[in-house]
Write a protein that holds these residues in place. Structure first.
Motif, PDB file in Angstrom:
ATOM      1  N   ASP A  17    -157.891 -60.240 -58.721  1.00 58.28           N
ATOM      2  CA  ASP A  17    -156.764 -60.990 -59.278  1.00 58.28           C
ATOM      3  C   ASP A  17    -156.411 -60.502 -60.683  1.00 58.28           C
ATOM      4  OD1 ASP A  17    -156.739 -62.465 -56.971  1.00 58.28           O
ATOM      5  OD2 ASP A  17    -157.790 -64.194 -57.818  1.00 58.28           O
ATOM      6  N   GLU A  18    -157.437 -60.251 -61.485  1.00 54.54           N
ATOM      7  CA  GLU A  18    -157.204 -59.806 -62.857  1.00 54.54           C
ATOM      8  C   GLU A  18    -156.604 -58.406 -62.879  1.00 54.54           C
ATOM      9  OE1 GLU A  18    -156.828 -59.930 -66.846  1.00 54.54           O
ATOM     10  OE2 GLU A  18    -157.400 -61.598 -65.521  1.00 54.54           O
ATOM     11  N   GLU A  19    -157.118 -57.505 -62.034  1.00 54.63           N
ATOM     12  CA  GLU A  19    -156.591 -56.140 -61.978  1.00 54.63           C
ATOM     13  C   GLU A  19    -155.138 -56.131 -61.498  1.00 54.63           C
ATOM     14  OE1 GLU A  19    -157.807 -53.235 -62.997  1.00 54.63           O
ATOM     15  OE2 GLU A  19    -159.543 -54.295 -63.803  1.00 54.63           O
ATOM     16  N   LEU A  20    -154.820 -56.991 -60.524  1.00 56.75           N
ATOM     17  CA  LEU A  20    -153.446 -57.072 -60.034  1.00 56.75           C
ATOM     18  C   LEU A  20    -152.518 -57.605 -61.121  1.00 56.75           C
ATOM     19  CD1 LEU A  20    -151.440 -56.736 -57.745  1.00 56.75           C
ATOM     20  CD2 LEU A  20    -152.039 -59.056 -56.965  1.00 56.75           C
ATOM     21  N   LYS A  21    -152.978 -58.599 -61.843  1.00 53.75           N
ATOM     22  CA  LYS A  21    -152.192 -59.172 -62.934  1.00 53.75           C
ATOM     23  C   LYS A  21    -151.888 -58.118 -63.989  1.00 53.75           C
ATOM     24  CE  LYS A  21    -152.443 -62.772 -66.500  1.00 53.75           C
ATOM     25  NZ  LYS A  21    -153.295 -63.856 -67.071  1.00 53.75           N
ATOM     26  N   VAL A  22    -152.907 -57.326 -64.354  1.00 49.14           N
ATOM     27  CA  VAL A  22    -152.739 -56.265 -65.350  1.00 49.14           C
ATOM     28  C   VAL A  22    -151.771 -55.207 -64.824  1.00 49.14           C
ATOM     29  CG1 VAL A  22    -153.912 -54.366 -66.532  1.00 49.14           C
ATOM     30  CG2 VAL A  22    -154.975 -56.623 -66.448  1.00 49.14           C
ATOM     31  N   ALA A  23    -151.915 -54.853 -63.525  1.00 46.23           N
ATOM     32  CA  ALA A  23    -151.051 -53.831 -62.923  1.00 46.23           C
ATOM     33  C   ALA A  23    -149.589 -54.276 -62.910  1.00 46.23           C
ATOM     34  CB  ALA A  23    -151.527 -53.532 -61.500  1.00 46.23           C
ATOM     35  N   GLY A  51    -135.349 -49.422 -69.367  1.00 41.41           N
ATOM     36  CA  GLY A  51    -134.127 -50.209 -69.243  1.00 41.41           C
ATOM     37  C   GLY A  51    -133.926 -50.780 -67.856  1.00 41.41           C
ATOM     38  N   LYS A  52    -134.987 -50.868 -67.070  1.00 39.30           N
ATOM     39  CA  LYS A  52    -134.877 -51.379 -65.705  1.00 39.30           C
ATOM     40  C   LYS A  52    -135.509 -52.760 -65.592  1.00 39.30           C
ATOM     41  CE  LYS A  52    -135.003 -46.774 -63.585  1.00 39.30           C
ATOM     42  NZ  LYS A  52    -135.711 -45.901 -62.601  1.00 39.30           N
ATOM     43  N   ASN A  53    -134.978 -53.550 -64.685  1.00 37.93           N
ATOM     44  CA  ASN A  53    -135.515 -54.884 -64.422  1.00 37.93           C
ATOM     45  C   ASN A  53    -135.706 -55.024 -62.913  1.00 37.93           C
ATOM     46  OD1 ASN A  53    -136.355 -57.521 -64.604  1.00 37.93           O
ATOM     47  ND2 ASN A  53    -134.276 -58.355 -64.838  1.00 37.93           N
ATOM     48  N   LEU A  54    -136.883 -54.578 -62.441  1.00 36.90           N
ATOM     49  CA  LEU A  54    -137.129 -54.552 -61.001  1.00 36.90           C
ATOM     50  C   LEU A  54    -137.380 -55.948 -60.454  1.00 36.90           C
ATOM     51  CD1 LEU A  54    -139.519 -51.452 -60.681  1.00 36.90           C
ATOM     52  CD2 LEU A  54    -137.036 -51.528 -60.440  1.00 36.90           C
ATOM     53  N   PRO A  55    -136.977 -56.211 -59.216  1.00 33.58           N
ATOM     54  CA  PRO A  55    -137.292 -57.500 -58.580  1.00 33.58           C
ATOM     55  C   PRO A  55    -138.792 -57.641 -58.385  1.00 33.58           C
ATOM     56  CG  PRO A  55    -136.339 -55.965 -56.999  1.00 33.58           C
ATOM     57  CD  PRO A  55    -136.168 -55.335 -58.344  1.00 33.58           C
ATOM     58  N   ASP A  56    -139.250 -58.883 -58.290  1.00 32.10           N
ATOM     59  CA  ASP A  56    -140.685 -59.165 -58.181  1.00 32.10           C
ATOM     60  C   ASP A  56    -141.327 -58.452 -56.987  1.00 32.10           C
ATOM     61  OD1 ASP A  56    -140.625 -60.682 -60.431  1.00 32.10           O
ATOM     62  OD2 ASP A  56    -140.576 -62.628 -59.388  1.00 32.10           O
ATOM     63  N   ALA A  57    -140.616 -58.380 -55.861  1.00 36.02           N
ATOM     64  CA  ALA A  57    -141.175 -57.747 -54.666  1.00 36.02           C
ATOM     65  C   ALA A  57    -141.504 -56.282 -54.929  1.00 36.02           C
ATOM     66  CB  ALA A  57    -140.197 -57.874 -53.504  1.00 36.02           C
ATOM     67  N   MET A  58    -140.625 -55.606 -55.669  1.00 36.68           N
ATOM     68  CA  MET A  58    -140.860 -54.190 -55.971  1.00 36.68           C
ATOM     69  C   MET A  58    -141.983 -54.036 -56.990  1.00 36.68           C
ATOM     70  SD  MET A  58    -138.058 -51.253 -56.864  1.00 36.68           S
ATOM     71  CE  MET A  58    -137.256 -51.593 -55.284  1.00 36.68           C
ATOM     72  N   LEU A  59    -142.030 -54.946 -57.967  1.00 35.33           N
ATOM     73  CA  LEU A  59    -143.125 -54.934 -58.934  1.00 35.33           C
ATOM     74  C   LEU A  59    -144.473 -55.098 -58.231  1.00 35.33           C
ATOM     75  CD1 LEU A  59    -141.740 -57.136 -61.869  1.00 35.33           C
ATOM     76  CD2 LEU A  59    -142.246 -54.685 -61.951  1.00 35.33           C
ATOM     77  N   GLN A  60    -144.517 -56.025 -57.275  1.00 35.65           N
ATOM     78  CA  GLN A  60    -145.732 -56.260 -56.514  1.00 35.65           C
ATOM     79  C   GLN A  60    -146.142 -55.010 -55.736  1.00 35.65           C
ATOM     80  OE1 GLN A  60    -147.947 -58.687 -55.984  1.00 35.65           O
ATOM     81  NE2 GLN A  60    -147.094 -60.354 -57.229  1.00 35.65           N
ATOM     82  N   GLN A  61    -145.166 -54.330 -55.154  1.00 31.18           N
ATOM     83  CA  GLN A  61    -145.443 -53.138 -54.350  1.00 31.18           C
ATOM     84  C   GLN A  61    -146.045 -52.027 -55.216  1.00 31.18           C
ATOM     85  OE1 GLN A  61    -142.009 -51.643 -52.286  1.00 31.18           O
ATOM     86  NE2 GLN A  61    -143.141 -50.026 -51.251  1.00 31.18           N
ATOM     87  N   ILE A  62    -145.467 -51.806 -56.386  1.00 30.95           N
ATOM     88  CA  ILE A  62    -145.987 -50.774 -57.290  1.00 30.95           C
ATOM     89  C   ILE A  62    -147.375 -51.162 -57.802  1.00 30.95           C
ATOM     90  CG2 ILE A  62    -145.604 -49.591 -59.488  1.00 30.95           C
ATOM     91  CD1 ILE A  62    -142.591 -49.953 -59.017  1.00 30.95           C
ATOM     92  N   ALA A  63    -147.538 -52.449 -58.124  1.00 30.90           N
ATOM     93  CA  ALA A  63    -148.822 -52.932 -58.626  1.00 30.90           C
ATOM     94  C   ALA A  63    -149.914 -52.796 -57.575  1.00 30.90           C
ATOM     95  CB  ALA A  63    -148.687 -54.390 -59.071  1.00 30.90           C
ATOM     96  N   GLY A  71    -150.094 -50.476 -55.438  1.00 25.00           N
ATOM     97  CA  GLY A  71    -150.474 -49.061 -55.471  1.00 25.00           C
ATOM     98  C   GLY A  71    -151.462 -48.784 -56.587  1.00 25.00           C
ATOM     99  N   ARG A  72    -151.239 -49.397 -57.735  1.00 25.05           N
ATOM    100  CA  ARG A  72    -152.183 -49.258 -58.846  1.00 25.05           C
ATOM    101  C   ARG A  72    -153.542 -49.861 -58.489  1.00 25.05           C
ATOM    102  NH1 ARG A  72    -149.914 -47.972 -63.875  1.00 25.05           N
ATOM    103  NH2 ARG A  72    -147.648 -48.179 -64.030  1.00 25.05           N
ATOM    104  N   LEU A  73    -153.519 -50.963 -57.747  1.00 27.12           N
ATOM    105  CA  LEU A  73    -154.759 -51.622 -57.354  1.00 27.12           C
ATOM    106  C   LEU A  73    -155.563 -50.731 -56.409  1.00 27.12           C
ATOM    107  CD1 LEU A  73    -156.317 -54.235 -57.822  1.00 27.12           C
ATOM    108  CD2 LEU A  73    -155.153 -55.215 -55.835  1.00 27.12           C
ATOM    109  N   LYS A  74    -154.882 -50.037 -55.515  1.00 27.56           N
ATOM    110  CA  LYS A  74    -155.564 -49.119 -54.610  1.00 27.56           C
ATOM    111  C   LYS A  74    -156.229 -47.981 -55.390  1.00 27.56           C
ATOM    112  CE  LYS A  74    -153.110 -49.958 -50.288  1.00 27.56           C
ATOM    113  NZ  LYS A  74    -154.343 -50.515 -49.680  1.00 27.56           N
ATOM    114  N   LYS A  75    -155.574 -47.545 -56.459  1.00 25.33           N
ATOM    115  CA  LYS A  75    -156.164 -46.517 -57.316  1.00 25.33           C
ATOM    116  C   LYS A  75    -157.434 -47.052 -57.980  1.00 25.33           C
ATOM    117  CE  LYS A  75    -155.231 -43.462 -61.224  1.00 25.33           C
ATOM    118  NZ  LYS A  75    -154.288 -43.074 -62.300  1.00 25.33           N
TER     119      LYS A  75
END
Length: 280
Positions: free
Chosen positions: A200-206, A218-230, A232-236
């Protein structure tokens, strides 16, 4: 009363205490060796108590496996001079031998074990503290029970030890993975072994890091896209910190799991333990 050189040498050999300390104890005990030994021990306990506020950043870490039981323990002290002493290392080994023989399951249980000289572990540590004048404490007790346990003392300098257990006999592979654990300090065996709090903490940081990076562009991504990228960071994070998913240090083209499967498709690591005195 006066004491002889022979008596002083005998008491020093029995206790390891300094010349002035044993001479004073012999004088107070009026030459009674047994009483003098008790005086030295009592003063050792007192000195240990006075030094309880000091830091113990040095010490000796040892590991051993015998009769399907593996354990490691650290006896910590203040300086590497004391930690490298023959008597200090031997005391650590004696404590570890007693722990493995008793198949102790906790540090508290180890403290209450009796050594070959008839002293309890806790008393022996306090006595050695009194002799050296340094605070000492036991720490890092870990154990594994069962077959196929492999151990590693990094560079044989008694500051970092590991244990690995496999589901099948595999001495070469088991030893290689003990070195992997020493070098890469995994937090869990696999993704399933990572505590939910850590996930949970690693996902929050990601998520936060991704949001900041995108905002800087200058971008404001929707939450769903933020979650998807995060995610990926969690898998790393899992790949870097889960033992079986880590890159194998002897061949970066393989994960640890893939390295094991080269020998046997069913071969895997079932548990590992690691303890170090070094700041990481």
């Amino acid at each position: 009363m006066g004491v002889t050189i022979a008596e002083i040498q005998k008491l020093r050999k029995l206790t390891g205490a300094g010349l002035a300390d044993v001479k004073k104890a012999l004088v107070e005990a009026e030459g009674d060796i047994d009483r003098a030994i008790e005086l030295v021990r009592e003063r050792g306990l007192a000195i240990a108590a006075k030094r309880s506020d000091r830091e113990t950043s040095n010490g000796c870490v040892l590991v051993k496996v015998q009769d399907n039981f593996g354990a490691m323990i650290a006896l910590k002290c203040e300086t590497d001079f004391v930690a490298n002493g023959k008597d200090y290392i031997q005391l650590t080994q004696d404590i570890l031998d007693a722990a493995v023989s008793a198949k102790a399951k906790s540090l508290e249980e180890v403290q209450e074990l009796t050594l070959a000289n008839g002293r309890k572990v806790a008393e022996a540590v306090a006595e050695r503290s009194g002799i050296t004048g340094e605070k000492m404490e036991l720490d890092g007790y870990n154990y594994l029970e069962g077959e196929n346990i492999y151990t590693y003392n990094h560079q044989n300098i008694n500051v970092l030890c590991t244990m690995v257990q496999t589901n099948k006999p595999a001495e070469a592979q088991g030893h290689a993975v003990t070195m992997q654990v020493a070098a890469m300090n995994p937090v869990a065996l696999d993704e399933a072994g990572v505590p939910q709090k850590v996930k949970d903490e690693e996902l929050k940081v990601a998520i936060e890091k991704t949001r900041e990076e995108q905002a800087a562009k200058g971008k404001n991504l929707p939450d769903a896209m933020l979650q998807q990228i995060a995610q990926g960071r969690l898998k790393k994070f899992y790949k870097e910190n889960c033992l079986l998913e880590q890159e194998f240090i002897q061949d970066s083209k393989l994960s640890v799991a893939e390295y094991l499967h080269q020998t046997d498709k069913e071969l895997t690591v079932t548990a590992f333990r690691r303890f170090t005195l070094r700041a990481e």
